[in-house]
Motif scaffolding. Structure first.
Motif, PDB file in Angstrom:
ATOM      1  N   MET A 288      35.535   0.215 -22.042  1.00 36.30           N
ATOM      2  CA  MET A 288      35.942  -1.170 -22.270  1.00 36.30           C
ATOM      3  C   MET A 288      34.950  -1.899 -23.169  1.00 36.30           C
ATOM      4  SD  MET A 288      37.283  -2.480 -18.520  1.00 36.30           S
ATOM      5  CE  MET A 288      37.579  -4.130 -19.161  1.00 36.30           C
TER       6      MET A 288
ATOM      7  N   LYS B 211      36.941  -8.449 -18.270  1.00 31.16           N
ATOM      8  CA  LYS B 211      37.799  -8.495 -17.089  1.00 31.16           C
ATOM      9  C   LYS B 211      37.181  -9.458 -16.080  1.00 31.16           C
ATOM     10  CE  LYS B 211      35.362  -4.650 -14.952  1.00 31.16           C
ATOM     11  NZ  LYS B 211      34.570  -5.546 -14.078  1.00 31.16           N
TER      12      LYS B 211
ATOM     13  N   ALA C  21      36.951   3.426 -17.737  1.00 35.23           N
ATOM     14  CA  ALA C  21      36.953   1.968 -17.843  1.00 35.23           C
ATOM     15  C   ALA C  21      35.548   1.431 -18.027  1.00 35.23           C
ATOM     16  CB  ALA C  21      37.593   1.359 -16.588  1.00 35.23           C
ATOM     17  N   HIS C  22      34.604   1.954 -17.249  1.00 32.80           N
ATOM     18  CA  HIS C  22      33.226   1.470 -17.326  1.00 32.80           C
ATOM     19  C   HIS C  22      32.614   1.721 -18.695  1.00 32.80           C
ATOM     20  CE1 HIS C  22      29.221   0.472 -15.750  1.00 32.80           C
ATOM     21  NE2 HIS C  22      28.779   1.510 -16.427  1.00 32.80           N
TER      22      HIS C  22
ATOM     23  N   GLU D  78      35.168  -0.026  -9.911  1.00 33.08           N
ATOM     24  CA  GLU D  78      33.851  -0.545 -10.275  1.00 33.08           C
ATOM     25  C   GLU D  78      32.763   0.037  -9.372  1.00 33.08           C
ATOM     26  OE1 GLU D  78      33.826  -4.800 -10.591  1.00 33.08           O
ATOM     27  OE2 GLU D  78      35.773  -4.861 -11.610  1.00 33.08           O
TER      28      GLU D  78
ATOM     29  N   GLN E 263      28.776  -3.879 -16.137  1.00 34.18           N
ATOM     30  CA  GLN E 263      30.007  -4.280 -15.462  1.00 34.18           C
ATOM     31  C   GLN E 263      30.249  -5.773 -15.608  1.00 34.18           C
ATOM     32  OE1 GLN E 263      32.549  -3.105 -13.636  1.00 34.18           O
ATOM     33  NE2 GLN E 263      32.056  -0.920 -13.673  1.00 34.18           N
TER      34      GLN E 263
ATOM     35  N   SER F 134      38.893   8.032 -14.206  1.00 35.55           N
ATOM     36  CA  SER F 134      39.445   6.739 -14.611  1.00 35.55           C
ATOM     37  C   SER F 134      38.407   5.631 -14.490  1.00 35.55           C
ATOM     38  CB  SER F 134      40.666   6.399 -13.747  1.00 35.55           C
ATOM     39  OG  SER F 134      41.716   7.305 -13.976  1.00 35.55           O
TER      40      SER F 134
ATOM     41  N   LEU G  53      38.652  -4.601 -10.958  1.00 34.08           N
ATOM     42  CA  LEU G  53      39.001  -3.183 -10.885  1.00 34.08           C
ATOM     43  C   LEU G  53      38.654  -2.572  -9.530  1.00 34.08           C
ATOM     44  CD1 LEU G  53      38.156  -1.792 -14.452  1.00 34.08           C
ATOM     45  CD2 LEU G  53      40.404  -2.222 -13.427  1.00 34.08           C
TER      46      LEU G  53
END
Length: 338
Positions: free
Chosen positions: A326, A37, A322-323, A46, A32, A318, A42
């Motif tokens: 990305m 970002k 993202a985790h 997160e 993370q 979702s 997030l």
């Protein structure tokens, strides 16, 4: 497959709860910190990713195998006019689930979940909790094990739902017994009863608590006296899922009430659970606070069936997309100054 041989085995499992994988949590947190970002940008996405990493035991968790399970049961207390619908609707809705015509069928499909329906002796309602226990010890144990049997250790996420006319009444009784407060504090309109129906529900909960309150000495006894088959099944599923470290998405008031007796005895039981939403049922927000859970959604839903859990599962998907998807700062050749 998890199986509780007797009430002692159930109690023992509740006192020996596995914890998340610390190494996986640490690895996921490191990832993370490297994603392109600003830290924390997030928000809860997160947090969800780290939660899933810890319970799945991997740095990049996934949501490829999701199972939604609906447990269905009927209640003797329904004869007191505490629901706007007759008990026949429970079996009719189970048929609707099997035929693919219910909201949960559509919503489970959208979040990629397989749907399983477990009907528990619908032709034989539980005892009326106002005059006796809902279940015998054997019946309660059978229901707990029906829930446990629905848990596959290979699942990435388990969604729990229910169908049972009149089941907000025992759910309210379970909450009052576990967390205190008057019947009025926990009783809501459920399927949409009128003021007279609400009064009948409140009186039923008061009678049940007066009859059983002093002898509900542990989680098992509370479930068997004040609960119902589908309610006990959800409790069994939550405990079995914890034993094999499968994360659980809870649904509405009844699903959360199912673990209220467990949480009273072992507050850590909620550690592998996410609250999908806060429903429009009067006591649900209060119950979530007592369980220490913050809902992902507030859509004013009050359907049950696992419908809110299925919608919230898309939030989990979702978060994990993202985790896992990305780029890191190094991969994207971006200066780590966000």
């Amino acid at each position: 497959m998890i199986h509780f041989d007797d009430k002692a085995a159930f109690a023992a499992a509740l006192t020996d709860l596995p914890m998340p994988d610390a190494a996986a949590l640490e690895a996921a947190a490191r990832r993370q910190a490297m994603l392109t970002k600003p830290a924390g940008s997030l928000g809860r996405l997160e947090e969800i990713a780290l939660f899933m990493a810890g319970w799945q035991g991997r740095e990049s968790p996934c949501a490829e195998r999701i199972r939604a399970v609906i447990f269905a049961g009927n209640h003797g207390v329904a004869a007191r006019g505490v629901s706007a619908f007759p008990t026949e609707v429970t079996a009719q809705m189970v048929t609707n689930f099997h035929n693919g015509g219910a909201a949960i069928n559509a919503l489970a499909g959208m979040c990629g979940a397989e749907l399983s329906v477990v009907a528990l002796d619908l032709e034989r309602p539980t005892g009326d909790i106002c005059v006796g226990p809902a279940m015998s010890e054997a019946e309660c144990l059978n229901a707990l094990n029906a829930g446990a049997a629905a848990v596959d250790p290979a699942l990435d996420l388990l969604l729990l739902g229910e169908m049972g006319i009149a089941n907000t009444t025992p759910a309210a009784a379970l909450c009052a017994k576990a967390f205190g407060g008057t019947a009025e504090l926990w009783v809501g309109r459920g399927t949409g009863v009128d003021t007279h129906g609400l009064t009948r529900k409140t009186e039923a909960v008061q009678l049940a608590l007066a009859l059983h309150g002093d002898v509900c000495g542990d989680a098992f006894e509370t479930l068997r006296r004040l609960g119902g088959r589908e309610i006990a099944a959800m409790a069994g599923a939550v405990l079995a899922a914890r034993i094999v470290r499968v994360p659980v998405m809870l649904d509405g008031f009844i699903g959360c009430a199912a673990i209220a007796p467990l949480a009273k005895e072992a507050p850590a039981i909620t550690g592998h659970c996410l609250a999908g939403h806060v429903s429009a049922e009067a006591g649900h927000g209060r119950l979530l606070a007592a369980l220490g859970l913050v809902p992902l959604l507030n859509l004013h839903m009050r359907l049950g069936e696992g419908s809110g859990a299925a919608v919230a599962a898309q939030i989990v998907r979702s978060a994990l997309a993202a985790h896992g998807g990305m780029a890191t700062f190094a991969e994207a050749t971006v200066a780590q100054a966000l």
